[in-house]
Design a protein around this motif. Structure first.
Motif, short mmCIF file in Angstrom:
data_model
loop_
_atom_site.label_atom_id
_atom_site.label_comp_id
_atom_site.label_asym_id
_atom_site.label_seq_id
_atom_site.Cartn_x
_atom_site.Cartn_y
_atom_site.Cartn_z
N VAL A 110 2.13 13.50 0.31
CA VAL A 110 1.39 14.12 1.42
C VAL A 110 2.12 13.87 2.73
O VAL A 110 2.51 12.73 3.02
CB VAL A 110 -0.05 13.57 1.50
CG1 VAL A 110 -0.81 14.24 2.65
CG2 VAL A 110 -0.78 13.77 0.18
N LEU A 111 2.31 14.93 3.51
CA LEU A 111 2.82 14.80 4.88
C LEU A 111 1.62 14.91 5.81
O LEU A 111 0.97 15.97 5.90
CB LEU A 111 3.84 15.89 5.18
CG LEU A 111 4.44 15.88 6.58
CD1 LEU A 111 5.20 14.57 6.82
CD2 LEU A 111 5.36 17.07 6.80
N HIS A 112 1.29 13.83 6.48
CA HIS A 112 0.11 13.77 7.35
C HIS A 112 0.48 14.18 8.77
O HIS A 112 1.44 13.64 9.35
CB HIS A 112 -0.47 12.35 7.35
CG HIS A 112 -0.99 11.90 6.02
ND1 HIS A 112 -2.28 12.14 5.60
CD2 HIS A 112 -0.37 11.24 5.00
CE1 HIS A 112 -2.44 11.64 4.39
NE2 HIS A 112 -1.30 11.08 4.00
N LEU A 113 -0.29 15.10 9.35
CA LEU A 113 -0.04 15.58 10.71
C LEU A 113 -1.19 15.18 11.62
O LEU A 113 -2.36 15.28 11.24
CB LEU A 113 0.11 17.11 10.72
CG LEU A 113 1.09 17.72 9.71
CD1 LEU A 113 1.15 19.22 9.92
CD2 LEU A 113 2.47 17.10 9.84
N ARG A 114 -0.85 14.75 12.83
CA ARG A 114 -1.88 14.38 13.79
C ARG A 114 -2.50 15.63 14.44
O ARG A 114 -2.01 16.74 14.27
CB ARG A 114 -1.27 13.50 14.88
CG ARG A 114 -0.72 12.17 14.39
CD ARG A 114 -0.19 11.35 15.55
NE ARG A 114 0.94 12.01 16.21
CZ ARG A 114 1.13 12.05 17.52
NH1 ARG A 114 0.23 11.50 18.33
NH2 ARG A 114 2.17 12.64 18.04
N ALA A 115 -3.55 15.43 15.20
CA ALA A 115 -4.20 16.52 15.93
C ALA A 115 -3.44 16.76 17.23
O ALA A 115 -3.93 16.50 18.34
CB ALA A 115 -5.66 16.19 16.21
N VAL A 116 -2.21 17.26 17.10
CA VAL A 116 -1.36 17.56 18.25
C VAL A 116 -0.67 18.89 17.99
O VAL A 116 -0.80 19.49 16.92
CB VAL A 116 -0.30 16.46 18.47
CG1 VAL A 116 -0.95 15.12 18.78
CG2 VAL A 116 0.60 16.33 17.24
N ARG A 117 0.08 19.36 18.98
CA ARG A 117 0.85 20.60 18.85
C ARG A 117 2.30 20.25 18.53
O ARG A 117 2.98 19.61 19.33
CB ARG A 117 0.75 21.42 20.12
CG ARG A 117 -0.67 21.91 20.46
CD ARG A 117 -0.69 22.65 21.77
NE ARG A 117 -0.25 21.79 22.86
CZ ARG A 117 0.37 22.23 23.96
NH1 ARG A 117 0.63 23.52 24.10
NH2 ARG A 117 0.72 21.39 24.91
N TYR A 118 2.75 20.68 17.35
CA TYR A 118 4.14 20.48 16.95
C TYR A 118 4.91 21.77 17.22
O TYR A 118 4.62 22.81 16.61
CB TYR A 118 4.24 20.14 15.47
CG TYR A 118 3.63 18.80 15.09
CD1 TYR A 118 4.34 17.62 15.27
CD2 TYR A 118 2.35 18.73 14.54
CE1 TYR A 118 3.79 16.38 14.90
CE2 TYR A 118 1.79 17.51 14.17
CZ TYR A 118 2.51 16.35 14.36
OH TYR A 118 1.97 15.13 13.99
N LEU A 132 0.83 -1.21 0.00
CA LEU A 132 0.00 0.00 0.00
C LEU A 132 0.86 1.26 0.00
O LEU A 132 2.04 1.22 0.39
CB LEU A 132 -0.91 0.01 1.24
CG LEU A 132 -1.87 -1.18 1.36
CD1 LEU A 132 -2.61 -1.10 2.69
CD2 LEU A 132 -2.83 -1.21 0.19
N PRO A 133 0.28 2.39 -0.41
CA PRO A 133 1.00 3.66 -0.30
C PRO A 133 1.29 3.97 1.16
O PRO A 133 0.53 3.62 2.07
CB PRO A 133 0.01 4.68 -0.89
CG PRO A 133 -0.89 3.87 -1.76
CD PRO A 133 -1.02 2.54 -1.09
N LEU A 134 2.41 4.63 1.40
CA LEU A 134 2.80 4.98 2.76
C LEU A 134 2.16 6.29 3.21
O LEU A 134 2.08 7.25 2.45
CB LEU A 134 4.33 5.13 2.84
CG LEU A 134 4.88 5.58 4.19
CD1 LEU A 134 4.69 4.49 5.23
CD2 LEU A 134 6.35 5.96 4.07
N LYS A 135 1.68 6.34 4.41
CA LYS A 135 1.16 7.57 5.01
C LYS A 135 2.31 8.21 5.78
O LYS A 135 2.58 7.86 6.93
CB LYS A 135 -0.02 7.25 5.91
CG LYS A 135 -0.75 8.49 6.43
CD LYS A 135 -2.00 8.09 7.20
CE LYS A 135 -2.77 9.30 7.68
NZ LYS A 135 -4.00 8.93 8.41
N VAL A 136 3.01 9.15 5.13
CA VAL A 136 4.21 9.76 5.71
C VAL A 136 3.79 10.74 6.81
O VAL A 136 2.91 11.58 6.61
CB VAL A 136 5.03 10.50 4.64
CG1 VAL A 136 6.30 11.11 5.25
CG2 VAL A 136 5.40 9.55 3.51
N THR A 137 4.43 10.65 7.96
CA THR A 137 4.17 11.57 9.07
C THR A 137 5.51 12.06 9.62
O THR A 137 6.54 11.41 9.44
CB THR A 137 3.41 10.87 10.21
OG1 THR A 137 4.29 9.95 10.86
CG2 THR A 137 2.19 10.14 9.68
#
Length: 637
Positions: A140-148, A103-108
């Protein structure tokens, strides 16, 4: 290239899918594509061998290797050196299903050791993630619902000045698109609780040229030093410190870019805002000459000196609140920008245009809908201001919520050819007329929405007689003069007071005293039967400051542009230096349009030079050996 690539599993970058054929066929084709296999980027090209006829009533496993070869086998284990990508199942006459196995990778950023707790410095992880996406051709760079937290270390290599510098790609190479997508956006100002949306933040105070949380080359003017990169932000909140001088995101040098469902704010709540004195911008779209449609959709910006900066091909739809200037257009462009629906709340200016143009009737055009909501708690100057040497064209449907007749204020010494349609009045309005007084007595008949009257260098006294207004909300601004008194009179009703001051005192005439530091201007707004008068002490203009003092050219090249002052008890004036050089032994001086009662102080300076200040002007260094660029902000009473 990032050192963390070998930490990833095998994955598909693009393509490499097998389409189920029409009923009655056991033949299917593996589409070409690109994969990341055993730490190597592999391109699987289109070959005739990729069309395969599968045996009936079977389960065949498809695998590929680093050389780009394809294998078909009945066993569920891939041959040595191969990686399984799909299982193809058939009955007696048809392929019944294709099950992807790779599968395609979900890059984070977490793949590159980001923490996302709002405290640890996650900037290196973002830099590595962006480098990786460039290496695989985008994604796509996927970001979580957090504070970076992006830390406080600005990286200044390759002309950048960002906590997270965007990759610099040559325009002679391939164009790469990267989407940076959060989980969801918090559309509110102030501190954000953990796990309440995706936030990119920093406690940094800016230094150097145009510091930003994330950006490419540190530019917001001039010919962009393009990076062949399209950056698209979605569902993210950028948060910087109050008056910290840090840009949220700077895409000026990206050939394409966009913001969708994005917030940029300072770490403060509405109602506690004060006008920022350090120049920074919430969001900056690609500069003039960009390669595509740049847009900001469903955005919310609050608390910056400039809210959003755009150039050509821009499409805007969002809300800007409590900024000195909601929208800024600093650079000339030859195409149109579309305001689908832009709302400004509590801003000193809704639009500030400083973009000079060689074709005043053809360039710097805007069209669309502008909704203006003024706030008495935030200092108001003009709805639209066109600076010296600038031009602004186009057409707008507008509404001013704080004015019962939707009066719009358009001012400044620049040129505007805007066609304005008032949604409240249901009619087109003429925004601005300028009158230069060339005799000791003149009668002004207001025909525009806003009329400005400037006395020339004439023998004094001068008398300006203002006729009655045509409709509620019209305004006339008459400026005083250094050399003597200017008397403003009106013939509204013979024997009756013509002007009503804010303290309800009614007067027949108003005299602005001449002399250094004592002249004023008077702004008249028609209430239907008389002129409501508002005065501004110590604001006066002469011929030099109106026509030549806002911009000077260096004797050795470059220029300095002065923005008109932000008025109030505390006045703020800013200067933008672009390659300014004075290599002569004679200093150059700019006079303020507003004289200070005390010598002002420098609030911010990133130019590397130190001018001399007085109450009525600023004197620049001479015998310079190097050009200076940047911004200087001064303030005082």
């Amino acid at each position: 290239m990032t050192k963390n690539l070998d930490a990833f599993p095998n994955f598909i970058i693009s393509g490499l899918n097998i389409a189920v054929p029409n009923p009655g066929s056991l033949t299917a084709t593996l589409n070409p594509g690109t994969a990341y296999l055993n730490g190597t980027r592999v391109i699987i090209a289109s070959q005739a061998a990729f069309t395969n006829t599968y045996p009936p009533s079977s389960a065949i496993y498809v695998s590929v290797n680093n050389a780009g070869s394809v294998n078909y086998s009945a066993g569920s284990s891939a041959p040595s050196g191969y990686v399984l990508i799909a299982q193809v199942t058939s009955n007696s006459s048809n392929i019944t299903s294709v099950q992807p196995l790779l599968l395609p990778l979900k890059v984070t950023p977490e793949h590159f050791r980001a923490i996302g707790n709002g405290e640890a410095n996650d900037a290196p992880a973002f830099v590595a993630a962006l480098e990786f996406l460039v290496s695989i051709g985008g994604g796509v760079l996927h970001l979580r619902a957090v504070r970076y937290n992006l830390g406080t270390n600005f990286i200044t290599t390759n002309g950048t000045n960002s906590l997270v510098p965007l990759p610099i790609l040559s325009t002679s190479g391939p164009y790469i698109d990267i989407v940076i997508s959060g989980d969801f956006t918090v559309r509110a100002a102030g501190a954000v609780a953990p796990n309440s949306g995706t936030v990119l933040l920093s406690q940094a105070t800016g230094s150097g040229t145009l510091p930003s949380l994330i950006g490419a080359v540190a530019q917001n003017s001039g010919t962009p030093s393009w990076t062949n990169l399209g950056i698209h932000f979605k569902k993210i909140k950028f948060q910087t410190q109050t008056n910290g001088g840090v840009i949220g995101a700077n895409l000026y040098s990206c050939v394409n870019g966009s913001f969708e469902d994005v917030t940029a704010d300072i770490n403060s709540k509405p109602g506690g805002f004060v006008p920022p004195t350090i120049i920074s911008t919430g969001l900056i779209l690609p500069g003039p000459g960009n390669f595509g449609i740049s847009y900001a959709e469903k955005f919310y910006i609050t608390g910056y000196y400039y809210g959003l900066q755009h150039a050509s091909h821009a499409r805007l739809n969002g809300l800007i609140q409590n900024c000195v200037s909601a929208i800024t257009i600093p650079e000339s462009y030859s195409h149109i920008a579309s305001y689908q629906r832009v709302t400004t709340q509590g801003c000193s200016y809704s639009i500030f245009c400083g973009a000079a143009s060689g074709k005043a009737t053809e360039e710097n055009s805007i069209c669309g809908v502008l909704d203006i909501e003024r706030d008495t708690s935030f200092p108001f100057v003009d709805d639209i201001h066109v600076a010296f040497g600038a031009s602004l064209n186009g057409s707008l449907i507008y509404n001013v919520a704080a004015d019962n007749m939707s009066f719009i204020s358009i001012a400044g010494p620049g040129s505007n050819n805007l066609m304005l349609f008032s949604a409240a009045m249901g009619q087109y309005v003429t925004p601005l007329a300028k009158i230069i007084v060339t005799s000791k007595s003149i009668t002004v008949t207001p025909t525009a929405n806003n009329t400005e009257v400037y006395p020339e260098n004439l023998p004094v006294p001068i008398t300006v007689t203002v006729e009655p207004g045509k409709y509620i909300g019209q305004s006339v601004t008459v400026y005083g003069h250094y050399s003597g008194n200017v008397t403003v009179a009106s013939n509204v009703t013979s024997g009756e007071p013509a002007f009503y001051l804010p303290n309800n005192v009614a007067v027949y005439t108003y005299i602005m005293q001449g002399g250094n530091g004592s002249a004023q201007n008077i702004k008249l707004i028609w209430n239907g039967g008389a002129w409501n008068a508002y005065t501004q002490g110590s604001l006066f203009l002469n011929t030099v400051s109106v026509t030549a003092n806002f911009s000077i050219a260096g004797t050795g090249g470059g220029s300095i542009v002065m923005t008109p002052p932000l008025q109030g008890v505390f006045k703020v004036v800013s200067f933008m230096l672009t390659g300014y050089m004075n290599n002569t032994a004679t200093a150059q001086t700019q006079r303020f349009p507003t004289v200070f009662t005390q010598i002002p102080i420098i609030l911010g300076n990133n130019t590397g030079i130190n001018p001399t200040l007085s109450t009525n002007g600023i004197t620049w260094p001479f015998s310079m050996t190097a050009a200076a660029s940047g911004n200087i902000i001064i303030g005082g009473q």
